[in-house]
Enzyme design. Sequence first.
Site, mmCIF file in Angstrom:
data_model
loop_
_atom_site.group_PDB
_atom_site.id
_atom_site.type_symbol
_atom_site.label_atom_id
_atom_site.label_comp_id
_atom_site.label_asym_id
_atom_site.label_seq_id
_atom_site.Cartn_x
_atom_site.Cartn_y
_atom_site.Cartn_z
ATOM 1 N N GLY A 247 33.630 87.273 17.282
ATOM 2 C CA GLY A 247 33.941 86.581 17.685
ATOM 3 C C GLY A 247 32.659 85.589 17.045
ATOM 4 O O GLY A 247 32.546 84.541 17.317
ATOM 5 N N GLU A 289 34.090 93.442 15.578
ATOM 6 C CA GLU A 289 35.010 93.687 14.996
ATOM 7 C C GLU A 289 35.103 92.046 14.584
ATOM 8 O O GLU A 289 35.937 91.326 14.971
ATOM 9 C CB GLU A 289 36.154 93.575 15.818
ATOM 10 C CG GLU A 289 36.143 95.272 16.671
ATOM 11 C CD GLU A 289 36.657 95.229 18.189
ATOM 12 O OE1 GLU A 289 37.970 96.282 18.499
ATOM 13 O OE2 GLU A 289 37.015 94.444 18.502
ATOM 14 N N PRO A 290 34.489 92.001 13.793
ATOM 15 C CA PRO A 290 35.122 90.576 13.049
ATOM 16 C C PRO A 290 36.025 90.483 12.013
ATOM 17 O O PRO A 290 36.527 91.875 12.309
ATOM 18 C CB PRO A 290 33.472 90.631 11.349
ATOM 19 C CG PRO A 290 34.138 92.144 11.123
ATOM 20 C CD PRO A 290 34.041 92.850 12.385
ATOM 21 N N GLY A 291 37.028 89.332 12.247
ATOM 22 C CA GLY A 291 37.858 89.178 11.833
ATOM 23 C C GLY A 291 37.888 87.924 10.816
ATOM 24 O O GLY A 291 37.837 87.933 9.500
ATOM 25 N N ARG A 329 47.647 75.547 14.913
ATOM 26 C CA ARG A 329 45.771 75.949 15.954
ATOM 27 C C ARG A 329 45.156 74.449 16.088
ATOM 28 O O ARG A 329 44.949 74.213 17.005
ATOM 29 C CB ARG A 329 44.732 76.260 14.599
ATOM 30 C CG ARG A 329 44.363 77.927 14.650
ATOM 31 C CD ARG A 329 43.557 78.513 14.005
ATOM 32 N NE ARG A 329 42.470 78.383 15.276
ATOM 33 C CZ ARG A 329 41.499 77.856 14.740
ATOM 34 N NH1 ARG A 329 41.339 76.816 13.801
ATOM 35 N NH2 ARG A 329 40.212 77.647 15.541
ATOM 36 N N TYR A 333 44.867 74.610 19.668
ATOM 37 C CA TYR A 333 43.529 74.246 19.990
ATOM 38 C C TYR A 333 42.579 73.234 20.038
ATOM 39 O O TYR A 333 41.529 73.153 20.287
ATOM 40 C CB TYR A 333 42.687 75.765 19.525
ATOM 41 C CG TYR A 333 42.862 76.678 19.651
ATOM 42 C CD1 TYR A 333 43.079 77.265 21.089
ATOM 43 C CD2 TYR A 333 42.776 77.585 18.513
ATOM 44 C CE1 TYR A 333 43.507 78.796 20.826
ATOM 45 C CE2 TYR A 333 43.542 78.765 18.269
ATOM 46 C CZ TYR A 333 43.711 79.727 20.001
ATOM 47 O OH TYR A 333 44.341 80.587 19.834
ATOM 48 N N CYS A 360 60.041 68.055 13.103
ATOM 49 C CA CYS A 360 60.202 67.203 14.051
ATOM 50 C C CYS A 360 58.948 67.400 15.982
ATOM 51 O O CYS A 360 59.611 67.303 17.216
ATOM 52 C CB CYS A 360 61.516 67.160 14.615
ATOM 53 S SG CYS A 360 62.812 65.382 15.699
ATOM 54 N N GLU A 361 57.856 66.572 14.913
ATOM 55 C CA GLU A 361 56.981 66.948 16.804
ATOM 56 C C GLU A 361 55.878 65.876 16.598
ATOM 57 O O GLU A 361 55.607 66.048 15.499
ATOM 58 C CB GLU A 361 56.202 68.233 16.764
ATOM 59 C CG GLU A 361 57.754 69.289 17.844
ATOM 60 C CD GLU A 361 57.370 69.401 18.820
ATOM 61 O OE1 GLU A 361 56.990 68.675 19.781
ATOM 62 O OE2 GLU A 361 59.049 69.629 19.499
#
Length: 434
Positions: A247, A289-291, A329, A333, A360-361
């Site tokens: 995180g 756990e880095p991503g 994203r 978010y 189409c949004e």
Amino acid sequence: MKFFGTMKNNSGVLEIGGIKVTELAEKYGTPLYVMDQELIEENMMKYKENFKSDKFKTTVVYASKAFLSKAICKLVEKHDLHIDAVSGGELYTIKASGISMERVHMHGNNKTDDELRMCLDYGIGSIIIDNEEEIERVSKICLEKDQKVKVMLRINIGIDAHTHEYIQTSKHSSKFGESIFDERFPEIVEKITSNKNLEFLGFHCHIGSQIFDTKAFHEGIEVMIKETKKISEKLNIEIPEINLGGGFGVYYTEKDTAIDVEKFMKSMIEHIEKSLEKESMNIKKISIEPGRSIIGNAGSTLYRVGGIKETFGGVKYVFIDGGMTDNIRPALYQAEYEAVLANKLDVVEDEIVTVAGKCCESGDLIIKNGKLGKAEAGDLLLVATTGAYGYSMSSNYNKAQRPAVVFVKDGKSAISIKRESLEDLVRNDVDMEL
């Protein structure tokens, strides 16, 4: 826009990994995910070299949901990292890469029986059990296959991480893990430790994603160590491992101050060592756990500008040939990004524009009210820090073809994932007789 890794200005044209983006666009087309391999490897090494102690073993586990391909798996093995998975598809992809499956750790709040069978068939390193019900299901499948499996238990430690609501994972209402505040928590742990099919390694936690508050991580360390000691004494068992999750926040815009990996890893180790000493605890191995913080800044998305439109309401749109299908994203978010005209780096960024995709949004917006130079049709627009959750969350909405992913390093480029073809879009369609 902030430049990362090997990005540099080459006579007004952005260069990544020693290659001009104009050359990449010509060779591979757009939209295009561009991965700076040198920066990925540098980030992996930073974690590996700085998250270590002479008092306990350490493991860096790459969080594959951020971005997964065979190439990333090979880099994981090259730099002696481990890797996690959260689905059968991720397990299959990792296995297909050819790396040792003992490096793999399986997450998920609702693993299917088929996925659990895959874990045992593939001989992965461990399963992180999410909840009490899953204990019985894992045990049943072990009996069915006459195998034993190493497991950890994901726990909810109640840390309020200051990040977007959808990526907080340690609140009391979170769907993940078993709460340490539940009075039945010791009983749940004992269900694992008393099960002859399960080898209990310890506890796992994850407080959320894109977190800049290092105090939250330190608080998490203290809670994890105290809880491990408490359960160890209550059940009279040895608990050899702790996994602190990931995180770690990265830079997206000037609003962000990314965590200094080298500095923070050293302070994290120091805090762990002091907390263990304070609690008179002996832990054999601690993992993180880095991503996103490994892959995020190393990836960019290259688009071709299609047109420019200024509305009656005063909004100036720059239209690109991608959008929410390759970067969901911002819509999901309200994530913010920075962009640059990659073929016109010397142009003054004096226009306020909204970068919009072709779906189409109305919500198909990558950047709202961002600074950009004067754009024209045919220009190349690059959005930075899309290495994490860009390709992973991409879709075929409006029957869009997922872009290619190319790795660049030392003046060379190579395809990691091919661009989808029109034929790929109907590959699974069946010609029904109606």
